[in-house]
Enzyme design. Structure first.
Site, PDB file in Angstrom:
ATOM      1  CB  CYS A   1     -17.941 -13.145  19.729  1.00 21.42           C
ATOM      2  SG  CYS A   1     -19.503 -13.103  20.650  1.00 21.42           S
TER       3      CYS A   1
ATOM      4  CD  GLN B   1     -23.554 -17.682  17.667  1.00 16.67           C
ATOM      5  OE1 GLN B   1     -23.654 -18.123  18.812  1.00 16.67           O
ATOM      6  NE2 GLN B   1     -23.011 -16.497  17.420  1.00 16.67           N
TER       7      GLN B   1
ATOM      8  N   GLY C   1     -17.574   3.921  16.604  1.00 15.88           N
ATOM      9  CA  GLY C   1     -16.779   3.175  17.576  1.00 15.88           C
ATOM     10  C   GLY C   1     -17.068   1.689  17.501  1.00 15.88           C
TER      11      GLY C   1
ATOM     12  CD  GLU D   1     -16.191  -7.789  24.490  1.00 14.67           C
ATOM     13  OE1 GLU D   1     -16.619  -8.925  24.704  1.00 14.67           O
ATOM     14  OE2 GLU D   1     -15.319  -7.240  25.186  1.00 14.67           O
ATOM     15  CB  ILE D   2     -20.378  -2.353  23.511  1.00 17.91           C
ATOM     16  CG1 ILE D   2     -20.216  -2.951  24.903  1.00 17.91           C
ATOM     17  CG2 ILE D   2     -21.816  -1.876  23.321  1.00 17.91           C
ATOM     18  CD1 ILE D   2     -20.580  -2.000  26.034  1.00 17.91           C
ATOM     19  N   GLY D   3     -19.700  -2.021  20.446  1.00 14.76           N
ATOM     20  CA  GLY D   3     -20.073  -1.539  19.110  1.00 14.76           C
ATOM     21  C   GLY D   3     -20.122  -2.657  18.091  1.00 14.76           C
TER      22      GLY D   3
END
Length: 419
Positions: free
Chosen positions: A52, A122, A188, A191-193
């Site tokens: 991300c 990753q 929601g 970005e944080i969710g």
């Protein structure tokens, strides 16, 4: 090979999320890019890393292909305004800098959250893709295994991976400690969710439901992570069902109120984790028996404490990386003399076999076996000093001179060609 290793990088350091998300690659896209590189360019040791926070392509080639590879990546992603995106890329044409950068990325020094625990996995996935596509040669194999060993040392010898140093990590760590096997409702998907969802996805037994005003976003994330998705209109039913509600709704006043909780009679014990700023859960909900609220401040203090410990470990992490890079540098320099060592072995072995053929025709099998052992041992002893001198010359940066001397002394180019 070392001098041929290069890199293009787009990361959170120089590109906003709106740019990064357009260039993120899933496994199929990463492998497609590798196929295109194989088709269009003379490259090897290709590693495509996409998270991300970054999209990076590492490769080995005799010439600088960074501009061409950036263009290829943008075309593959269907981006028309290539000039706008090109400005966000960093290019590394120097092999030492590219190797150092990969070490720092893989250990979490370059992460948005220092010491990110996801990044080693990753990198392992990216390495597996390269292996699957036969795009990993001896150089990349050795480099990645050196990195994995350094990562193991970082985990064992430092506090660099201790605790949850991001809000989303800290929230997941907190909710996992509240009760066994909870039903979790994520409301929601900013970005944080979204980060909370991705961190929860590591728990195979998680019972997670996603709710978002834009249904298409929750559908897309639900499919990729295997989570249940419901429409926003069903949120009150889902609140009643859930044990833990994680809220990261962007709004100016609380969405979850005391009145809503009173209206939803007969609820079981519930936890709210409010990750929104401004707050989306009214503090008054705790006046309802059986309802507990954790705010972003309590979670942030936990994350800040972990981050402080990690930052304190950074000097030790850098020492581990420097030692690992030094070891890898020694190996990569020895790779330069490896062909000469093999030619020298081949030349001496050819002489040994020719002489045995001339003088052992009348020997018994037992005698021949003894002569084989004696001459092989002699050859290994003769080889030992030149090999050690070559390796020592590598560390001094004088290998080329010694290679030329050995080639002249033993006429290795001709012997190798004849052989």
């Amino acid at each position: 090979m070392y001098n041929q290793f290069k890199l293009i990088s787009l990361s959170h350091r120089n590109a906003p999320l709106a740019i990064r998300e357009q260039l993120a690659l899933n496994e199929a896209e990463a492998k497609s890019i590798m196929l295109r590189l194989k088709d269009f360019f003379d490259v090897s040791d290709v590693l495509v890393v996409s998270t991300c926070n970054r999209t990076e392509i590492y490769y080995s080639a005799s010439s600088d292909l960074n501009e061409d590879i950036i263009k290829l990546l943008l075309i593959e992603k269907g981006i028309v305004d290539t000039d706008l995106f090109k400005a966000y890329f960093e290019s590394f044409e120097d092999g030492e800098l590219a190797v150092q950068h990969l070490f720092q990325v893989a250990t979490g020094l370059q992460s948005q959250v220092v010491g990110d625990m996801q990044i080693p996995n990753q990198i392992k996935h990216a390495y597996q893709w390269s292996a699957d596509m036969n795009m990993a040669g001896p150089f990349l194999h050795r480099l990645l295994h050196t990195i994995f060993f350094a990562n193991k040392r970082v985990a064992q010898e430092t506090f660099f991976r201790d605790g949850a140093a991001s809000i989303s990590y800290a929230a997941v760590e907190m909710l996992e400690g509240l009760m066994p096997n909870p039903k979790i409702l994520i409301v929601g998907l900013g970005e944080i969710g979204t980060d909370v969802c991705k961190n929860l996805a590591e728990n195979a037994n998680a019972d997670v439901t996603l709710v978002n005003r834009t249904r298409s976003k929750s559908d897309e994330l639900g499919v990729s992570l295997g989570f249940r998705v419901v429409d926003f209109s069903e949120i009150e039913t889902e609140i009643s069902r859930a044990d833990i509600i994680v809220s990261s709704i962007a709004r100016n006043e609380p969405f979850f109120t005391k009145e809503m909780m009173v209206r939803l009679r007969g609820m079981s014990f519930k936890y709210f984790i409010d990750l929104s700023v401004p707050r989306s859960v009214s503090p008054e909900v705790e006046e309802i028996p059986g309802v507990m609220l954790y705010t972003i401040d309590s979670i942030r203090s936990k994350a800040d404490a972990a981050l402080h410990r990690r930052l304190g470990a950074v000097p030790h992490v850098r020492e581990i990386i420097d030692e690992a890079v030094l070891e890898f540098n020694d190996w990569s320099r020895e790779m330069v003399v490896s062909p000469t060592i093999q030619k020298l072995k081949g030349a001496l072995e050819q002489i040994r076999k020719e002489e045995l053929t001339r003088f052992t025709k009348n020997l018994s099998d037992l005698e021949l076996e003894k002569v084989e052992r004696i001459t092989t041992s002699m050859m290994q002893k003769i080889l030992k000093l030149p090999v050690l001198q070559l390796k020592a010359a590598c560390k001094r940066g004088e290998a080329e001179t010694l290679i030329d001397v050995l080639n002249d002394l033993f006429n290795l180019e001709k012997v190798s060609s004849d052989h």
